[in-house]
Design an enzyme around this catalytic site. Structure first.
Site, PDB file in Angstrom:
ATOM      1  N   LYS A 206      15.756  30.047  18.596  1.00 14.31           N
ATOM      2  CA  LYS A 206      16.311  30.117  19.955  1.00 14.31           C
ATOM      3  C   LYS A 206      17.083  28.835  20.278  1.00 14.31           C
ATOM      4  CE  LYS A 206      14.778  30.539  24.717  1.00 14.31           C
ATOM      5  NZ  LYS A 206      13.637  30.759  25.597  1.00 14.31           N
ATOM      6  N   GLU A 212      11.665  22.126  11.486  1.00 15.23           N
ATOM      7  CA  GLU A 212      11.235  22.850  10.276  1.00 15.23           C
ATOM      8  C   GLU A 212      12.291  23.886   9.869  1.00 15.23           C
ATOM      9  OE1 GLU A 212       9.655  22.347  13.076  1.00 15.23           O
ATOM     10  OE2 GLU A 212       7.477  22.240  12.848  1.00 15.23           O
ATOM     11  N   GLY A 267      10.264  32.413  23.325  1.00 11.48           N
ATOM     12  CA  GLY A 267      10.150  32.585  21.872  1.00 11.48           C
ATOM     13  C   GLY A 267       9.045  33.544  21.476  1.00 11.48           C
ATOM     14  N   ARG A 268       7.862  33.396  22.084  1.00  8.94           N
ATOM     15  CA  ARG A 268       6.726  34.217  21.642  1.00  8.94           C
ATOM     16  C   ARG A 268       6.796  35.658  22.166  1.00  8.94           C
ATOM     17  NH1 ARG A 268       5.395  29.953  24.683  1.00  8.94           N
ATOM     18  NH2 ARG A 268       4.493  30.251  26.753  1.00  8.94           N
ATOM     19  N   GLU A 353      -0.500  29.810  23.375  1.00  4.10           N
ATOM     20  CA  GLU A 353       0.654  29.014  23.820  1.00  4.10           C
ATOM     21  C   GLU A 353       0.989  29.361  25.272  1.00  4.10           C
ATOM     22  OE1 GLU A 353       3.985  27.449  21.003  1.00  4.10           O
ATOM     23  OE2 GLU A 353       4.878  29.159  22.025  1.00  4.10           O
ATOM     24  N   HIS A 384     -17.716  40.335   5.551  1.00  3.15           N
ATOM     25  CA  HIS A 384     -18.337  39.688   4.390  1.00  3.15           C
ATOM     26  C   HIS A 384     -18.151  38.179   4.433  1.00  3.15           C
ATOM     27  CE1 HIS A 384     -19.183  43.580   2.610  1.00  3.15           C
ATOM     28  NE2 HIS A 384     -18.035  43.944   3.145  1.00  3.15           N
ATOM     29  N   LYS A 512       5.915  16.927  18.431  1.00  3.18           N
ATOM     30  CA  LYS A 512       7.257  17.026  17.831  1.00  3.18           C
ATOM     31  C   LYS A 512       7.980  15.691  17.937  1.00  3.18           C
ATOM     32  CE  LYS A 512       8.462  21.792  19.070  1.00  3.18           C
ATOM     33  NZ  LYS A 512       9.338  22.610  19.894  1.00  3.18           N
TER      34      LYS A 512
HETATM   35  O1  F6P Z   1       7.051  24.579  19.103  1.00  2.00           O
HETATM   36  C1  F6P Z   1       6.792  25.756  19.752  1.00  2.00           C
HETATM   37  C2  F6P Z   1       8.024  26.599  19.873  1.00  2.00           C
HETATM   38  O2  F6P Z   1       8.863  26.070  20.833  1.00  2.00           O
HETATM   39  C3  F6P Z   1       7.661  28.038  20.186  1.00  2.00           C
HETATM   40  O3  F6P Z   1       7.445  28.278  21.505  1.00  2.00           O
HETATM   41  C4  F6P Z   1       8.814  28.760  19.585  1.00  2.00           C
HETATM   42  O4  F6P Z   1       8.519  30.111  19.403  1.00  2.00           O
HETATM   43  C5  F6P Z   1       8.999  28.014  18.299  1.00  2.00           C
HETATM   44  O5  F6P Z   1       8.737  26.670  18.644  1.00  2.00           O
HETATM   45  C6  F6P Z   1      10.326  28.135  17.630  1.00  2.00           C
HETATM   46  O6  F6P Z   1      11.382  27.701  18.437  1.00  2.00           O
HETATM   47  P1  F6P Z   1      12.869  28.041  18.089  1.00  2.00           P
HETATM   48  O7  F6P Z   1      13.052  29.514  18.084  1.00  2.00           O
HETATM   49  O8  F6P Z   1      13.686  27.379  19.149  1.00  2.00           O
HETATM   50  O9  F6P Z   1      13.180  27.474  16.723  1.00  2.00           O
END
Ligand code: F6P
Length: 548
Positions: A206, A212, A267-268, A353, A384, A512
């Site tokens: 987003k 990452e 995002g979620r 979150e 198990h 972060k």
């Molecule tokens: O670090 C958490 C977060 O901001 C989430 O809320 C989000 O889904 C994820 O990182 C990924 O963010 P992006 O889609 O901006 O890479």
């Protein structure tokens, strides 16, 4: 606005929670033959049974009163009418618009929301057609065989969870891979199996800033270049889904290959947007549309059903009863369907979150507990492993059991075995087995009295452990869409009652920011003297052992 703990329904629930300490779930069933009918909700594609919770008519009506006193009806219409309910980020929250569940005339500033959504869906549909038909090819003219999604958190968990859940509906036209970890091992493992001429990367972010994802995207681009592609060839192998098209363009993605999302989609909650592109590619656009239809059904149910018959509302209220009033600090998600193996991870992000917060909208500290710790895995494997604690541990862990009546891929006798375990577990957790029953069983098996005396307390299961059952008719795009939307609305309802900002996630920012600084230090000569001695020594050791 004062704390919800000042509401009369809240105070009444606190008293009822104390009284309920001695209530046995099995006795509630014995007393009331109608109990299942009262505490189960029949929906298209599924049934929600919350009767195995320590509630009775009085608790239920006080919980509903709590929802009413919390102005849930008003909040729900604010939500669906695009008011800025994401208070700290000053935005509306409109993931329901992505499945056609808002008024067609709804606008934000100049934009008609339904039009935006439909245009984007049309773009996704067209792209899916191009790639699946072979009209879209790699830079050397070969058909795409593999799709790699680079994204993390909400840009990964939703699509991957759905891909896994609905893989039984795939025609295997592509292999779809998901890479989320900053650990290079994950992308390396994927790249070593891939052919650069036939691989399409989707950068799903987003913000287009997530470290990452950007690191993985650069690694993938570099790999493609090393394999012989030129800058101009990138356009055949990279598309992006983002709310920041300018950044994606700077990365080298051509404007035609950028799918939009909007700041009113968290995002979620974004799997219904173009973030769901890998789902549509893997399963075909029609399946994706059916997923949206299932969620749309749940949106309508949530908006219209009276609270007592409203599945997301009752799931939320029972959750609050267990966590806030009965003090259960964790909640297990236990799917009994192999295809739902990622549901616990998905719901961990969705719920924790969203509602893992400890200040109210007002900024004041809450004086009650909010979101429990969610955890879990496939129930049958859990049996198990950790179910020992669920049955006999010192903590009571409420659980959601999720299964289906009909298997997508029936193999002789397997599904009945699986579901027999499902039903047995919820019953065993509730009923338990007492000393007398244990002793009788041992005696019937011929065990000597002395040995019975030694064993009996070890074999007692206290029971009285609550659970919800969500029984899908079958795993289908519609039922999965409805299931996920039910949890999304549960989260909204709980946020309203706890008065927490469910749609921000400031708690992930500090880590972060520190990671960015520390990454630099890992290559610098000097170490930040402000670090505590533990962090300083750990970084120092990391550098020494690595030889830097
Ligand atoms: O670090 C958490 C977060 O901001 C989430 O809320 C989000 O889904 C994820 O990182 C990924 O963010 P992006 O889609 O901006 O890479």
């Amino acid at each position: 606005m004062s704390s919800p703990s000042q509401l009369s329904s809240w105070k009444a629930l606190e008293v009822l929670a104390q009284k309920s300490a001695d209530v046995s779930l099995s006795s509630l069933f014995e007393k009331d033959p109608e109990r299942f009918d009262k505490y189960a909700i029949e929906l298209p594609y599924m049934l929600l049974d919350y009767s195995k919770n320590r509630i009775d008519d009085e608790v239920k009506s006080r919980l509903i009163e709590l929802a009413e006193q919390s102005d849930l009806v008003k909040w729900r219409s604010r939500f669906f009418n695009a008011e800025s309910i994401n208070k700290t980020e000053q935005r509306p929250v409109l993931h329901m618009a992505l499945r056609g569940s808002v008024d067609e005339s709804l606008r934000i500033d100049e934009d008609n929301i339904s039009e935006l959504v439909n245009n984007e869906l049309a773009a996704v549909k067209n792209f899916v057609r191009q790639v699946r038909s072979g009209e879209w090819r790699g830079y050397t003219g070969k058909w795409i065989t593999d799709v790699v999604t680079l994204g993390v958190g909400g840009s990964n968990l939703g699509p991957q969870m759905i891909s896994e859940a609905l893989r039984g509906y795939s025609d295997n036209r592509f292999q779809v891979h998901y890479v989320s970890n900053a650990d290079g091992v994950q992308i390396n493992n994927a790249l070593t199996t891939l052919n650069p001429h036939t691989t399409l990367f989707i950068i799903s972010s987003k913000t287009f800033t997530t470290a990452e994802t950007m690191r993985n995207a650069n690694t993938a681009k570099h790999w493609l270049e090393q394999c012989g592609a030129n800058q101009g060839d990138i356009k055949n192998h990279f598309v992006a889904v983002t709310a920041d098209a300018a950044r994606a363009t700077r990365f080298g993605i051509s404007a035609d290959n950028i799918f939009s999302m909007w700041d009113w989609v968290g995002g979620r909650f974004s799997l219904w947007s173009s973030i769901g592109l890998p789902i549509a590619l893997e399963l075909g656009f029609d399946m994706f549309a059916r997923l949206l239809d299932g969620a749309n059904m749940m949106d309508k149910h949530f908006q219209t059903a009276p609270f007592a018959e409203n599945a997301p509302v009752m799931l939320a209220l029972v959750g609050i009863w267990n966590s806030t009033f009965l003090g259960r600090g964790s909640h297990a998600i236990l799917p009994y369907d192999q295809s739902l193996h990622m549901l616990p991870a998905y719901l961990q992000q969705a719920e924790m979150e969203s509602n893992g917060k400890s200040v109210r909208w007002s900024g004041e500290k809450v004086d009650y507990s909010t979101c429990p710790i969610l955890w879990g895995q496939l129930g049958i494997n859990g049996q198990h492993a950790f179910y020992q604690l669920l049955h006999q541990g010192t903590q009571v862990v409420p659980a959601d059991f999720i299964g289906s009546v009909e298997s997508v891929d029936p193999v002789d006798g397997h599904h009945d075995l699986l579901m027999a375990n499902f039903f047995a577990q919820t019953q065993a957790l509730m009923d338990g087995v007492n000393e007398r029953q244990v002793a009788d069983q041992l005696r019937a098996g011929g065990t000597e009295e002395e040995r019975i005396a030694e064993l009996v307390t070890h074999k007692v299961h206290q029971g009285n452990r609550p659970s919800n059952t969500i029984l899908l008719d079958k795993i289908t795009p519609e039922s999965i869409g409805a299931l996920v939307a039910m949890y999304e609305h549960k989260i909204f309802v709980q946020g309203v009652i706890w008065q927490v900002c469910s749609f921000d996630q400031w708690g992930v920012e500090l880590g972060k920011m520190l990671a960015k600084r520390i990454e630099k230090e890992l290559h610098d000569e000097t170490l930040n003297p402000d670090h505590d001695s533990s962090t300083r020594n750990l970084i120092d050791r990391y550098k020494r052992v690595k030889g830097e």
